[in-house]
Design a protein around this motif. Structure first.
Motif, PDB file in Angstrom:
ATOM      1  N   THR A  86       0.824  -1.203   0.000  1.00  0.00           N
ATOM      2  CA  THR A  86       0.000   0.000   0.000  1.00  0.00           C
ATOM      3  C   THR A  86       0.861   1.257   0.000  1.00  0.00           C
ATOM      4  O   THR A  86       2.001   1.248   0.466  1.00  0.00           O
ATOM      5  CB  THR A  86      -0.918   0.038   1.237  1.00  0.00           C
ATOM      6  OG1 THR A  86      -0.105   0.064   2.429  1.00  0.00           O
ATOM      7  CG2 THR A  86      -1.831  -1.173   1.267  1.00  0.00           C
ATOM      8  N   ARG A 121       0.341   5.568   0.922  1.00  0.00           N
ATOM      9  CA  ARG A 121      -0.517   6.614   1.465  1.00  0.00           C
ATOM     10  C   ARG A 121       0.186   7.958   1.368  1.00  0.00           C
ATOM     11  O   ARG A 121       1.386   8.056   1.656  1.00  0.00           O
ATOM     12  CB  ARG A 121      -0.884   6.326   2.930  1.00  0.00           C
ATOM     13  CG  ARG A 121      -1.823   5.143   3.107  1.00  0.00           C
ATOM     14  CD  ARG A 121      -2.176   4.903   4.573  1.00  0.00           C
ATOM     15  NE  ARG A 121      -3.162   3.852   4.712  1.00  0.00           N
ATOM     16  CZ  ARG A 121      -4.480   4.050   4.679  1.00  0.00           C
ATOM     17  NH1 ARG A 121      -4.951   5.285   4.552  1.00  0.00           N
ATOM     18  NH2 ARG A 121      -5.305   3.046   4.801  1.00  0.00           N
ATOM     19  N   ASP A 168      -0.271  11.687   2.972  1.00  0.00           N
ATOM     20  CA  ASP A 168      -0.986  12.384   4.047  1.00  0.00           C
ATOM     21  C   ASP A 168      -2.113  11.534   4.606  1.00  0.00           C
ATOM     22  O   ASP A 168      -3.224  12.015   4.885  1.00  0.00           O
ATOM     23  CB  ASP A 168      -1.528  13.728   3.539  1.00  0.00           C
ATOM     24  CG  ASP A 168      -0.432  14.753   3.327  1.00  0.00           C
ATOM     25  OD1 ASP A 168       0.647  14.606   3.940  1.00  0.00           O
ATOM     26  OD2 ASP A 168      -0.624  15.689   2.536  1.00  0.00           O
ATOM     27  N   GLY A 169      -1.833  10.236   4.745  1.00  0.00           N
ATOM     28  CA  GLY A 169      -2.783   9.319   5.348  1.00  0.00           C
ATOM     29  C   GLY A 169      -3.848   8.771   4.420  1.00  0.00           C
ATOM     30  O   GLY A 169      -4.612   7.873   4.815  1.00  0.00           O
ATOM     31  N   LYS A 170      -3.916   9.259   3.188  1.00  0.00           N
ATOM     32  CA  LYS A 170      -4.951   8.804   2.252  1.00  0.00           C
ATOM     33  C   LYS A 170      -4.365   7.789   1.272  1.00  0.00           C
ATOM     34  O   LYS A 170      -3.249   7.968   0.787  1.00  0.00           O
ATOM     35  CB  LYS A 170      -5.520  10.001   1.488  1.00  0.00           C
ATOM     36  CG  LYS A 170      -6.190  11.027   2.382  1.00  0.00           C
ATOM     37  CD  LYS A 170      -6.689  12.215   1.567  1.00  0.00           C
ATOM     38  CE  LYS A 170      -7.344  13.263   2.477  1.00  0.00           C
ATOM     39  NZ  LYS A 170      -7.809  14.448   1.711  1.00  0.00           N
ATOM     40  N   PRO A 171      -5.108   6.714   0.960  1.00  0.00           N
ATOM     41  CA  PRO A 171      -4.609   5.704   0.028  1.00  0.00           C
ATOM     42  C   PRO A 171      -4.282   6.328  -1.329  1.00  0.00           C
ATOM     43  O   PRO A 171      -4.981   7.215  -1.822  1.00  0.00           O
ATOM     44  CB  PRO A 171      -5.778   4.713  -0.093  1.00  0.00           C
ATOM     45  CG  PRO A 171      -6.566   4.915   1.153  1.00  0.00           C
ATOM     46  CD  PRO A 171      -6.444   6.376   1.490  1.00  0.00           C
ATOM     47  N   ALA A 172      -3.178   5.850  -1.936  1.00  0.00           N
ATOM     48  CA  ALA A 172      -2.751   6.375  -3.232  1.00  0.00           C
ATOM     49  C   ALA A 172      -2.260   5.226  -4.102  1.00  0.00           C
ATOM     50  O   ALA A 172      -1.667   4.266  -3.604  1.00  0.00           O
ATOM     51  CB  ALA A 172      -1.645   7.407  -3.056  1.00  0.00           C
ATOM     52  N   ALA A 205      -0.087  14.141  -8.175  1.00  0.00           N
ATOM     53  CA  ALA A 205      -0.234  14.022  -6.726  1.00  0.00           C
ATOM     54  C   ALA A 205       0.873  14.741  -5.972  1.00  0.00           C
ATOM     55  O   ALA A 205       0.890  14.726  -4.730  1.00  0.00           O
ATOM     56  CB  ALA A 205      -0.252  12.543  -6.337  1.00  0.00           C
TER      57      ALA A 205
END
Length: 497
Positions: free
Chosen positions: A58, A60, A62-66, A77
Motif C-alpha cells: 500500500t 498513502r 498524508d494518510g490517504k490511500p494512493a 499528486a
C-alpha cells in the motif's frame, strides 16, 4: 506532505525484486535511499513515480490511500522524479525547458514567453537561485542544469522530489550549490528522496536513511546516529575496505609515452610515461582536460600536436581502430553514451572489440566469443539472467563490468579508465579496483582518470594533477593524499621535494 509505502512487493517472473519493503518520507525531510546496483532502489521509486505497478502493498499520501498508474498521475499528486540522465534540451532556453509540453500562450494563441519567464523567476526566487530564464541550457554548468530539473518539478507543484544520483557529474563547488538549494527547499517543507552511492554526501545533506539489499530493507534510521563505514556495511553485507590498495610491484619497460601533447583550448604541453605493471592516476577539477587528453591518445579526440610513443616507437594515432591495434584500450566515463550499444545484447557488448580477431573468412566464431566472454563474466562477477538479454537490463555497475570485459578480452598493453566507478555502488567499485590491480599485476600499464581524490590515493602508484589543461604537479608516496591533490587541482604549487 507525508509519504508511506508499506509491504511493497514486486517480481519480474521468478525474480523477486522487492520483498515487503517499508519506506517513508515526510515534509521537510531529506531521506537517503541506499543500496548496491540491483538492490531494488530504482524499482521502488518507479512504483512511486507511476512507471511500474506494485504486485502488492500500500501507499498513502498524508494518510490517504494512493495508487499511480502513470507518471502523470504521480506528478499530479505532487511527486517529482528527477532521473540520473537529465531530460533537458541544450538548444532551448531555460524557460522553454521548464514549460516544455505545457507552454503558456497568449489569447491570440502565441507562446507567452514573458509569462513563462515570470513564473520561472518566481520558482528561482523560492529556491534562492539567481538564474536568467532566457539563457540557453547549453551555457549552464552541470549544477545549474540539475537545479533547472528541480525547478521544473517545483513549477509542477511537487511536494516530494526524488533525486537519482544528482551529483554524479558535479565538481565539489557545484555539489555544494545543489546542496544549498536542497536545504533551502527543506526549510520550506519540501520532502526529498536522495539516491546516491556517495556516502559522504549522505552524511552531509540527509536527515534519515533506508538501505535496501537484494530486494529487502536491511536498515533504516537517523543519519546522525550512523557513519559511512556502517552504511557501506549495510549496503554490501560485509565490511568494505578503506585502506590503501597500492601494491609493491616490479615495473616493466615503458609502454606509453607522451611528449608535449597539445590541443587548442583543451590541454597544453603534456608529457608523461607509464610502465608495464604501473597504475598511473590523472586527476583535477571538472574541465581540467584529462578526458580530452586521453581521447586524443586513443584516436577519438581529433588532431593534436606533439608525439605519442607505444613501446618506444613513435606513432600517430588517427583513429580508434589503430589505437586498438597498437594495444591501447579506453573505458569511457559516459558509459551510456560511449561505452555500450543499447540495441545490442550483453554478449555482443562484451565482445565487440574482439570480433575482427575472432572472424574467419568474414564470419565470427561465436563459440570462441562466448567462451571468452563467459570467462570474463565469471571473473568480474557480472550479475545477469542471460548473455542474450539486452545490455539495458543490467544495473549500471554490471553494465560497467561488461564494458570492462570487452577490453579485457582484447588483451590491451595499456588500458585507460576514465572515471571507472562513476555511478557504481560500493561493492561493484571494489570489484573494479580488484580488476585494475590484477591487470597491473599481469604487466598491463593502467591509467586511471578520476574526479575522486580518494580513489586516486587508494589505487594509484603515482598521480599527475591537471589544472586548466596543464600538469600542475606529480605526487607519489606519502605526498599522494587528498590535501595535496586539492591544492594542486586549484592552482597551488607542488611541495619542494
Amino acid at each position: 506532505m507525508t509519504l508511506e509505502m508499506r509491504g511493497i512487493y514486486k517480481s519480474f517472473g521468478a525474480n523477486d525484486v522487492l520483498r515487503n519493503i517499508d519506506f517513508s518520507v515526510k515534509s521537510g525531510e531529506i531521506c537517503a535511499l541506499l543500496g548496491e546496483n540491483g538492490a531494488g532502489k530504482s524499482t521502488l521509486m518507479n512504483i512511486l513515480g507511476g512507471i511500474l505497478p506494485a504486485d502488492s502493498g500500500t501507499m498513502r499520501l498524508d494518510g490517504k490511500p494512493a495508487q499511480f498508474r502513470t507518471p502523470a498521475e504521480s506528478l499530479g499528486a505532487g511527486i517529482g522524479f528527477i532521473h540520473q540522465e537529465l531530460n533537458l534540451v541544450n538548444d532551448l532556453a531555460v524557460f522553454e525547458n521548464m514549460f516544455i509540453g505545457r507552454e503558456l500562450k497568449t489569447k491570440a494563441g502565441f507562446l507567452d514567453a514573458k509569462a513563462m519567464c515570470a513564473r520561472c523567476r518566481e520558482v528561482f526566487a523560492r529556491m534562492d537561485v539567481d538564474l536568467d530564464p532566457r539563457v540557453m541550457v547549453r551555457e549552464l554548468d552541470a549544477s545549474y542544469k540539475q537545479i533547472v530539473e528541480i525547478a521544473r518539478a517545483l513549477l509542477m507543484e511537487a511536494s516530494i522530489i526524488i533525486m537519482d544520483e544528482p551529483t554524479t557529474s558535479l565538481t565539489g563547488p557545484e555539489i555544494e550549490r545543489v546542496f544549498d538549494m536542497m536545504r533551502t527547499l527543506q526549510n520550506q517543507g519540501v520532502a526529498m528522496v536522495f539516491i546516491s552511492h556517495k556516502l559522504q554526501e549522505v552524511m552531509a545533506v540527509c536527515n534519515r536513511y533506508t538501505v535496501l539489499r537484494d530486494g529487502a530493507m536491511v536498515a533504516s534510521g537517523q543519519v546522525a546516529d550512523t557513519n559511512v563505514d556502517e552504511l557501506a556495511r549495510h549496503m554490501v553485507g560485509h565490511e568494505v575496505r578503506t585502506e590503501s590498495l597500492r601494491q609493491e610491484r616490479t615495473l616493466g619497460p615503458e609502454v606509453l609515452r607522451v611528449e608535449n601533447l597539445s590541443q587548442e583550448r583543451r590541454f597544453q604541453n603534456i608529457s608523461f610515461q607509464v610502465r608495464a605493471g604501473e597504475v598511473l592516476g590523472f586527476t583535477g577539477l571538472l574541465g581540467d582536460g584529462r578526458s580530452e587528453l586521453f581521447q586524443a591518445v586513443f584516436g577519438s579526440g581529433g588532431h593534436y600536436q606533439g608525439q605519442v610513443y607505444v613501446e618506444g616507437a613513435p606513432v600517430s594515432v588517427r583513429g580508434t581502430p589503430q589505437a586498438v591495434e597498437l594495444g591501447i584500450g579506453y573505458v569511457p566515463r559516459d558509459r551510456k553514451e560511449n561505452g555500450i550499444i543499447k540495441d545490442m545484447d550483453i554478449l555482443e557488448n562484451g565482445s565487440i572489440v574482439t570480433w575482427p580477431k575472432e572472424a574467419k573468412l568474414g564470419f565470427i566464431d561465436w563459440k570462441a566469443v562466448r567462451e571468452a566472454f563467459n570467462r570474463q563474466a565469471e571473473g568480474l562477477k557480472i550479475k545477469m539472467d542471460s548473455p542474450k538479454a539486452l545490455i539495458g537490463s543490467l544495473s549500471g555497475g554490471n553494465q560497467q563490468k561488461v564494458v570492462l570485459a570487452k577490453w579485457l578480452n582484447a588483451g590491451p598493453k595499456v588500458l585507460i579508465f576514465d572515471n571507472p566507478t562513476q555511478g557504481v555502488d560500493v561493492g561493484a567499485k571494489e570489484d573494479i579496483y580488484d580488476t585494475i590491480l590484477d591487470l597491473a599485476g599481469k604487466g598491463v600499464a593502467v591509467v586511471v582518470l578520476s574526479s575522486e581524490a580518494q580513489e586516486i590515493v587508494r589505487l594509484c602508484d603515482r598521480a599527475l594533477v591537471l589544472y586548466h589543461g596543464q600538469i600542475q604537479g606529480e605526487l607519489s608516496g606519502p605526498e599522494l593524499n587528498d590535501q595535496e591533490i586539492m591544492s594542486l587541482a586549484t592552482g597551488g604549487a607542488a611541495k619542494a621535494s
